[in-house]
Design an enzyme around this catalytic site. Sequence first.
Site, short mmCIF file in Angstrom:
data_model
loop_
_atom_site.label_atom_id
_atom_site.label_comp_id
_atom_site.label_asym_id
_atom_site.label_seq_id
_atom_site.Cartn_x
_atom_site.Cartn_y
_atom_site.Cartn_z
N HIS A 94 0.81 -1.22 0.00
CA HIS A 94 0.00 0.00 0.00
C HIS A 94 0.84 1.27 0.00
O HIS A 94 0.60 2.18 0.81
CB HIS A 94 -0.93 0.02 1.23
CG HIS A 94 -1.87 -1.14 1.30
ND1 HIS A 94 -2.33 -1.66 2.48
CD2 HIS A 94 -2.45 -1.87 0.32
CE1 HIS A 94 -3.14 -2.68 2.23
NE2 HIS A 94 -3.22 -2.83 0.92
C1 LIG Z 1 -0.04 -7.56 -4.67
C2 LIG Z 1 -0.92 -6.42 -4.24
C3 LIG Z 1 -1.97 -6.68 -3.35
C4 LIG Z 1 -2.80 -5.63 -2.95
N1 LIG Z 1 -3.92 -5.92 -2.23
C5 LIG Z 1 -4.84 -4.96 -2.02
C6 LIG Z 1 -6.11 -5.28 -1.49
O1 LIG Z 1 -6.43 -6.44 -1.24
N2 LIG Z 1 -6.99 -4.26 -1.29
C7 LIG Z 1 -6.68 -2.97 -1.57
O2 LIG Z 1 -7.51 -2.08 -1.33
N3 LIG Z 1 -5.49 -2.64 -2.09
C8 LIG Z 1 -4.58 -3.61 -2.37
N4 LIG Z 1 -3.42 -3.30 -2.99
C9 LIG Z 1 -3.12 -1.88 -3.27
C10 LIG Z 1 -3.97 -1.28 -4.40
O3 LIG Z 1 -4.21 -2.22 -5.41
C11 LIG Z 1 -3.27 -0.04 -4.91
O4 LIG Z 1 -3.15 0.89 -3.85
C12 LIG Z 1 -3.99 0.66 -6.05
O5 LIG Z 1 -4.27 -0.25 -7.08
C13 LIG Z 1 -3.12 1.81 -6.56
O6 LIG Z 1 -3.72 2.41 -7.67
P1 LIG Z 1 -2.92 3.45 -8.56
O7 LIG Z 1 -3.86 3.92 -9.61
O8 LIG Z 1 -2.28 4.44 -7.69
O9 LIG Z 1 -1.72 2.63 -9.21
P2 LIG Z 1 -1.77 1.28 -10.11
O10 LIG Z 1 -3.09 0.61 -10.01
O11 LIG Z 1 -0.57 0.49 -9.72
O12 LIG Z 1 -1.64 1.84 -11.58
C14 LIG Z 1 -0.48 2.38 -12.14
C15 LIG Z 1 -0.48 1.99 -13.62
O13 LIG Z 1 0.51 2.75 -14.30
C16 LIG Z 1 1.20 1.90 -15.20
N5 LIG Z 1 2.51 2.48 -15.45
C17 LIG Z 1 3.59 2.48 -14.65
N6 LIG Z 1 4.61 3.12 -15.26
C18 LIG Z 1 4.15 3.57 -16.45
C19 LIG Z 1 4.72 4.31 -17.51
N7 LIG Z 1 5.97 4.77 -17.46
N8 LIG Z 1 3.95 4.56 -18.60
C20 LIG Z 1 2.66 4.13 -18.66
N9 LIG Z 1 2.07 3.41 -17.68
C21 LIG Z 1 2.81 3.15 -16.59
C22 LIG Z 1 1.26 0.58 -14.47
O14 LIG Z 1 1.55 -0.48 -15.33
C23 LIG Z 1 -0.12 0.51 -13.85
O15 LIG Z 1 -1.05 -0.08 -14.71
C24 LIG Z 1 -2.55 -4.30 -3.40
C25 LIG Z 1 -1.50 -4.06 -4.28
C26 LIG Z 1 -0.70 -5.10 -4.72
C27 LIG Z 1 0.41 -4.81 -5.70
#
Ligand SMILES: Cc1cc2nc3c(=O)[nH]c(=O)nc-3n(C[C@H](O)[C@H](O)[C@H](O)COP(=O)(O)OP(=O)(O)OC[C@H]3O[C@@H](n4cnc5c(N)ncnc54)[C@H](O)[C@@H]3O)c2cc1C
Length: 543
Positions: free
Chosen positions: A474
């Site tokens: 997280h």
């Molecule tokens: C293994 C795991 C288990 C988890 N379990 C839970 C859970 O059970 N419940 C919960 O609430 N949260 C959980 N989380 C946390 C939650 O999923 C994240 O906090 C949330 O998804 C973050 O969202 P975000 O949009 O910030 O980033 P992300 O969803 O990580 O999205 C970022 C995106 O940007 C893309 N990206 C990265 N670099 C580039 C680039 N240079 N150019 C273009 N695209 C790029 C990535 O590929 C990705 O698709 C978990 C996370 C993980 C990894």
Amino acid sequence: MSSNEEIFDFIIAGGGSAGCVLANRLSEDPSNRVCLLEAGGVDKSPLIRVPLGIMFLIDSKVYNWLYHTSEQGNASNRKIRIPRGKTLGGSSSINGMVYSRGHPRDYDEWVEVAGCKGWSYAEVLPYFKRSEHNETFGDDPYHGKGGPLNVSNLKKTNKLVDVLFEATDALQIPRRDDFNGAEQDGVGYRQVTIKNGKRHSAATAYLDPVKHRPNLTIMTDATVDKVVLQGKQVTGIEIIQAGERKTINANREVIISCGTIISPNILMRSGIGDPAVLKQHGIEVKHDLTGVGKNLQEHAAANVVMKSPSIMSYGISVRGFPRLTWQLLDYIINRVGFLASNVNEATVFSRSLPGLDRPDIQLGFTPALRTSTGRKVTYGHGVSMNASILRPKSRGTIGLTDADPFSPPVIDPNFFSVEEDVDTMVRAVKLARQIMSSPSFEPHRGEETKPGKNVQTDEQFAQYVRENSATVFHPVGTCSMGTNDEAVVDPELRVKGLQGLRVIDASVMPRLIGGNTNAPTMMIAEKAADMMLGKPPLPVADI
Ligand SMILES: Cc1cc2nc3c(=O)[nH]c(=O)nc-3n(C[C@H](O)[C@H](O)[C@H](O)COP(=O)(O)OP(=O)(O)OC[C@H]3O[C@@H](n4cnc5c(N)ncnc54)[C@H](O)[C@@H]3O)c2cc1C
């Protein structure tokens, strides 16, 4: 404009939890041309759809960036695994599917401590509700019905969860039906982002239903390098796709949604950040913003693991083979059971000291035998509790290896740099052991493999924590929202001092919330979309 340049109203970098919400909401109006850029590929894999696929996704080279921290000096110099989703849906396509919002006070503190006007719990609750279709609690004041994201209770849970409840009853830990309601303390079943036995990621919920909109362009395998600046105005973005560098122009805004680990890296490569850091990598400073990449916060966690002579738990064994076969059939026929489970079926939120105003630890319960630090279920049978600290005081950083967009980031959560975090973790691990030592678990009791019988004193627990803690995935805070000098974005998520650029993802949380971060990230994107479209905020919740 050269032939390899394209133009949109809104460009979203990163197709994860936040990016999918934004792509949907910003393209609702057909006159907005929206482009979503994702470095990973499409999310069409049974490992993503079938909930138990998390066991494999945690190591997947295709769907997971597989990052590691730098050596953690206060965690016995270990490099700790940091998985992140690398596909449409981002981390919501590989996560544990737990639906949890944290505590209402966490959001009120964003306002009180960081100056994030408009983000109190009463103000963000309507956006949680708008995003949600809660199968169980959809009609109550804390939950939504009819929203894109399906939230359910597992249809069938392992019987060891009942044993857990007997144990916690004996310790007078209250039962809690809904951790996302008025109160959080207690023990209860998890709510999960699962629909009809299948993962409901941000991509399934928000992107799949709208991906054919003519005004929405989705590009996968498109790595964002940097934003294009003309003075203080952001005009577009530079990407690399199939080895070719392209510029995509934005009439209105560029949004960085690459998550807590990569969003600050993109700003830095663009020349936006702490001048001292940028100069180290030979990057021209275009905009001085010292907070970029700082304020990294992450939940540390350590397991208590006990083997079991019974085969009641999930797991793979020769004795348990007939049961496993039945579980497989139960999934194929009824979409329930082991394969439909996120395995982390129940949890405890607790206050580890008297006088706290909300829970400070969480103990996730898995009716299966786990590795000491990992999320994986190992061969054999048993039960595990994952003890984590909800509001760590340690702060870390995200840095660059170099200016190459394909180089991995430098991740330093600086775990346990504040001693108090170790003390809290010790109390969490001790409570997990106390619960698992209850007579209710007697028929299922085998050897405690972690921490193990040699860990008895507080000093031994502290050493166990430093040597074995991992994370619960997280990370937040590296493009922090707020009004202080270290804030990167203002409360409307606009990058301070620039025009045409926002950061919208988990990185903007000024403080880590006391729960899981997927639902809060999607809430942030829901609210931000309204801000971008000039819509008035949803009416404040009357709670
Ligand atoms: C293994 C795991 C288990 C988890 N379990 C839970 C859970 O059970 N419940 C919960 O609430 N949260 C959980 N989380 C946390 C939650 O999923 C994240 O906090 C949330 O998804 C973050 O969202 P975000 O949009 O910030 O980033 P992300 O969803 O990580 O999205 C970022 C995106 O940007 C893309 N990206 C990265 N670099 C580039 C680039 N240079 N150019 C273009 N695209 C790029 C990535 O590929 C990705 O698709 C978990 C996370 C993980 C990894």
